[in-house]
Design an enzyme around this catalytic site. Sequence first.
Site, short mmCIF file in Angstrom:
data_model
loop_
_atom_site.label_atom_id
_atom_site.label_comp_id
_atom_site.label_asym_id
_atom_site.label_seq_id
_atom_site.Cartn_x
_atom_site.Cartn_y
_atom_site.Cartn_z
N SER A 5 0.07 -4.89 -8.72
CA SER A 5 -0.92 -4.09 -9.43
C SER A 5 -1.06 -2.77 -8.69
CB SER A 5 -2.27 -4.83 -9.49
OG SER A 5 -2.69 -5.25 -8.20
N GLU A 7 -3.62 0.82 -7.99
CA GLU A 7 -4.95 1.45 -8.05
C GLU A 7 -4.82 2.96 -8.21
OE1 GLU A 7 -8.19 0.42 -5.16
OE2 GLU A 7 -8.06 2.57 -4.68
N ASP A 99 -20.52 2.82 -1.50
CA ASP A 99 -21.23 3.59 -0.49
C ASP A 99 -22.03 4.69 -1.17
OD1 ASP A 99 -20.13 2.34 1.93
OD2 ASP A 99 -18.24 3.20 1.21
N PHE A 206 -8.09 8.90 6.42
CA PHE A 206 -8.56 7.74 5.66
C PHE A 206 -8.81 6.56 6.59
CE2 PHE A 206 -6.38 8.84 1.33
CZ PHE A 206 -7.38 9.77 1.08
N HIS A 256 -1.00 -5.33 -4.09
CA HIS A 256 -1.82 -4.34 -4.81
C HIS A 256 -1.62 -3.00 -4.10
CE1 HIS A 256 -5.20 -2.84 -7.20
NE2 HIS A 256 -5.65 -2.26 -6.10
#
Length: 274
Positions: A5, A7, A99, A206, A256
């Site tokens: 999958s 994102e 968040d 990140f 993913h």
Amino acid sequence: MLPISFEFYPPKTDEQREQFDRSVRKLKAYAPEFMSVTFGAGGSTLGQTPETVQRLRQQHALDGVPHLTCVGGSREEILALLARYRALGCTRIVALRGDLPSGMARSGDLRHASELVQLIREEHGEHFHIEVAAYPEVHPQAPDAQVDLRHFKAKVEAGASGAITQYFYNADAYFRFVEDAKRAGVDIPIVPGIMPIANYAQLRRFSEACGAEIPRWIDRRMRAFGDDGAAIREFAADVVAALCRRLLDGGAPGLHFYTLNLARPVQAVLQRLE
């Protein structure tokens, strides 16, 4: 076929939408199980996320899956979004705490992802397959691994169907987390999240923010390449593909990929896996 999958984040401009469509078309060739769409902090992509899910489902004929966060939103807003997604034909949700964006004081009616999962189950029963987050290297705000595991188990007990992990580059961390979860009574599939390396400087930023560790040997090799972009891309794809192979050989139920709306770094990894 390998369950995979992807994102994406919601595009906001015409240029970003064109980039998004190009990447989706390229990655569609790998027959993904679904493509998920992120939801900004405090609902900052409130409009774009449903629109992007609809774009995936109607324009690209893919299973577009929305991320849904509870921090910063009211119960009524969350229920309205769930109704909207159900009307679009969605049967899967990625349920997250989320968040608060900088400067926002209101935390919303729900404080934890487990409460969001419980709300979805109470209102929609088994209609949605609910994915939750997992953190093999421990959530950056958790005081220790045991507390983090208890929070994860609470989401499962609330009704989570599966989990997707934060990205990592240490396969042992994933295998240990899965084993600890099993010992704690967790029996849902835990799919590893994979971050292909496209922009190393960006990845380091990140990783510092989300608590993902970049092994020292990868960092040193990356720095040694200097401005040699071709060498960096080849090394990055080799490293991530090797990680994927080890995860799959060790029993991971799928992969993913965090695409950052880019197809090429993901393709480079998948081509090596083929």
